[in-house]
Design a protein around this motif. Structure first.
Motif, PDB file in Angstrom:
ATOM      1  N   TYR A   1       0.803  -1.226   0.000  1.00  0.00           N
ATOM      2  CA  TYR A   1       0.000   0.000   0.000  1.00  0.00           C
ATOM      3  C   TYR A   1       0.838   1.280   0.000  1.00  0.00           C
TER       4      TYR A   1
ATOM      5  N   LEU B   1      -7.582   5.974   1.849  1.00  0.00           N
ATOM      6  CA  LEU B   1      -7.086   4.653   1.452  1.00  0.00           C
ATOM      7  C   LEU B   1      -7.562   3.559   2.400  1.00  0.00           C
TER       8      LEU B   1
ATOM      9  N   CYS C   1      -9.260   0.128   1.437  1.00  0.00           N
ATOM     10  CA  CYS C   1      -8.538  -1.089   1.821  1.00  0.00           C
ATOM     11  C   CYS C   1      -8.446  -1.131   3.339  1.00  0.00           C
TER      12      CYS C   1
ATOM     13  N   ALA D   1      -5.223  -2.169   5.343  1.00  0.00           N
ATOM     14  CA  ALA D   1      -3.951  -1.611   4.887  1.00  0.00           C
ATOM     15  C   ALA D   1      -3.136  -1.025   6.034  1.00  0.00           C
TER      16      ALA D   1
END
Length: 92
Positions: free
Chosen positions: A24, A61, A65, A68
């Motif tokens: 990531y 993000l 995800c 992550a």
């Protein structure tokens, strides 16, 4: 400020978001690059610090995800210059 000056600022800040470890880091660096350039531009909706931009990117993000983990130089982004600190923080 000219575009090349903005690019130099962002490139310096990106040195504090490593390319690895983790899958990531690339998306974080790309999101930070774009968001930070916009935050420094003349037509920025609001002025943000590097840390605020980084936190916004991580927040977005993590929605995409949820599992992550992100690595970055916490001291740099929070304005600390303590050389005895652990260089990388992991958010996730």
């Amino acid at each position: 400020m000219e575009r090349r000056e903005l690019r130099a600022i962002v490139d310096t800040e990106l040195k504090h978001i490593p390319k690895a470890p983790g899958e990531y880091q690339g998306p974080l660096r790309a999101a930070y690059n774009m968001a930070r350039m916009h935050s420094l531009g003349r037509r920025a909706a609001k002025k943000q610090t590097a840390f605020e931009v980084l936190q916004d990117c991580i927040r977005v993000l993590k929605k995409l995800c949820p599992g992550a983990c992100f690595c970055y130089d916490d001291g740099f982004f929070k304005g600390r210059r303590d050389e005895s600190r652990t260089p990388w923080a992991v958010d996730g």
